[in-house]
Write a protein that holds these residues in place. Structure first.
Motif, PDB file in Angstrom:
ATOM      1  N   ASN A  77       1.425  -0.090  -4.672  1.00 55.22           N
ATOM      2  CA  ASN A  77       2.378  -0.864  -3.880  1.00 55.22           C
ATOM      3  C   ASN A  77       2.678  -0.126  -2.576  1.00 55.22           C
ATOM      4  O   ASN A  77       3.064   1.042  -2.583  1.00 55.22           O
ATOM      5  N   ARG A  78       2.468  -0.818  -1.446  1.00 52.38           N
ATOM      6  CA  ARG A  78       2.783  -0.254  -0.135  1.00 52.38           C
ATOM      7  C   ARG A  78       4.226  -0.602   0.201  1.00 52.38           C
ATOM      8  O   ARG A  78       4.555  -1.735   0.547  1.00 52.38           O
ATOM      9  N   ARG A  87       1.600  -6.638  -0.337  1.00 56.42           N
ATOM     10  CA  ARG A  87       1.731  -5.185  -0.437  1.00 56.42           C
ATOM     11  C   ARG A  87       1.376  -4.639  -1.822  1.00 56.42           C
ATOM     12  O   ARG A  87       1.463  -3.434  -2.044  1.00 56.42           O
ATOM     13  N   THR A 125       3.033   4.714   0.008  1.00 55.09           N
ATOM     14  CA  THR A 125       2.432   3.957  -1.089  1.00 55.09           C
ATOM     15  C   THR A 125       2.747   4.631  -2.418  1.00 55.09           C
ATOM     16  O   THR A 125       2.647   5.864  -2.544  1.00 55.09           O
TER      17      THR A 125
END
Length: 411
Positions: free
Chosen positions: A372-373, A340, A379
């Motif tokens: 960063n998801r 991620r 996000t």
């Protein structure tokens, strides 16, 4: 057929230590900017209606009131309506972007404007046999600038094409085109007509595509009565080295103007959240362009990389405008550190030489970011952006640093 729509909405906060891109040696102004923003891309590909478009809308709130709050928009869209299959189509193109008012000044918030170029017209098609086709394109274009009103005007064009299939993968055509440009404020000083004749050869194989125009182009200026001509060369090659990588090369020598220059074919990777853009020239005049552009792209499971070296020579037929040479390279990369978490990098290095005023600028821009998801839709990003210019003209050099933090929801 339903429209395939993706969108992203969110907010970004930027802290910049030289928001006005003030010249080195002067006191820079720091500023915090809050930007609610939205981005979308849409596509529909049906038998009667084809559409592809991208757009972005941002509101800039300058918390320290260094500049007035403003709204900026970008859009790049193409719509094709098939009225009679294989006989008559209507095409619509719109290109909305943010460009500088003064190309010699730094691209700061007080040196920006909205530019829109709209193109529309019919395409008539005819088939003269199993391997021979004809096509006639009639186009009307409207240029509009928010500040540079001399850019405003209309362009009318007609292009005829007779094409023959040489094989299942090769095609050759003979093309004739005429363009009549009429700018609103210049009287007839910069209005022009352009005539082109060229042969096109295209070849499409499993791993390689080529597209080549060879011919002649002539321009007539209404105001001065000047005529000029040049060899017309437009060639592109794209070679897929492997399923993950390709290289490309394009060459251009032609007459064009800024409005035409902005109507490039849509590339779906051009407009992105947290984008940093290279501005266009905004001038109401025809010029001779020579350009060489390369491209390398790699897409792996974790690493994506793209490099674009280029060189461009612009010579205006109007002697009052500044001829220029540009050469540089753009590099972008992303690497997935974790499932991620992705690191991103973007860099532009460009040398720009203004021939008639003996000015030379070296520009360097780069950004480093982490995305960063948190979930499938949410996000968070942080980007560091550095900009600098080294100019041989006094009070034109500058440098600036910014940190941009954003949170977005993507459908």
């Amino acid at each position: 057929m339903a429209v395939d729509l993706d969108y992203e909405i969110g907010v970004a906060v930027k802290r910049q230590d030289n928001i006005a891109l003030t010249a080195s040696g002067r006191d820079p102004i720091s500023e915090t900017v809050v930007s609610p923003r939205a981005y979308f891309e849409a596509r529909q590909d049906g038998p009667r209606l084809r559409f592809v478009g991208q757009g972005a809308l941002e509101y800039f709130d300058y918390l320290d009131d260094t500049f007035s709050d403003e709204t900026r928009a970008r859009f790049n869209g193409q719509l094709d309506i098939v009225a009679i299959p294989d006989r008559l189509e209507f095409v619509f193109r719109d290109y909305l972007s943010q460009q500088p008012v003064d190309p010699l000044a730094a691209y700061a918030p007080d040196n920006t404007q909205q530019i829109n170029v709209f193109v529309a017209g019919p395409t008539l098609k005819a088939r003269f046999g199993p391997a021979m086709r004809g096509q006639l394109d009639l186009r009307y274009a409207d240029n509009h600038a928010e500040e540079s009103e001399s850019f405003n005007g209309n362009r009318y064009s007609a292009a005829a094409r007779l094409a023959r299939d040489l094989s299942p993968t090769r095609e050759m055509s003979v093309n004739l085109a005429v363009v009549d440009a009429d700018f609103d404020q210049s009287g007839d000083l910069r209005d022009y007509r352009r005539y082109e004749g060229f042969v096109n050869l295209t070849s499409r194989h499993a791993r390689m595509e080529t597209d080549i125009d060879l011919g002649h182009s002539r321009v007539e200026l209404d105001g001065s009565g000047r005529e000029d001509s040049t060899a017309l060369v437009r060639a592109s090659l794209e070679w897929e080295l492997s399923p993950r990588s390709l290289i490309g090369l394009s060459v251009r020598q032609q007459f064009t103007d800024s409005g035409e220059d902005m109507t490039r074919p849509l590339e779906l990777e051009e407009i992105r959240f947290n984008d940093f853009n290279v501005p266009y020239l905004v001038e109401p005049s025809v010029f001779e362009e020579r350009q060489l552009r390369g491209r390398y792209r790699y897409r792996g499971d974790r690493l994506s990389l793209q490099a674009i070296p280029y060189a461009r020579r612009v010579r205006y037929l109007d002697a009052t405008l500044e001829d220029e040479n540009r050469r540089g390279v753009i590099v972008s990369a992303s690497y997935r550190l974790r499932p991620r978490l992705t690191a991103t990098f973007y860099a532009l290095r460009e040398n720009r030489e203004f021939v008639d005023i003996d000015r030379e600028d070296d520009d360097f821009t780069y950004s480093i970011g982490l995305a960063n998801r948190f979930t499938r839709h949410w996000t968070g990003r942080i980007d560091f952006l550095h900009q600098e210019r080294d100019s041989n003209v006094d009070r034109r050099s500058f440098d600036s640093n910014a940190v941009l933090v954003s949170l977005s929801y993507r459908r």
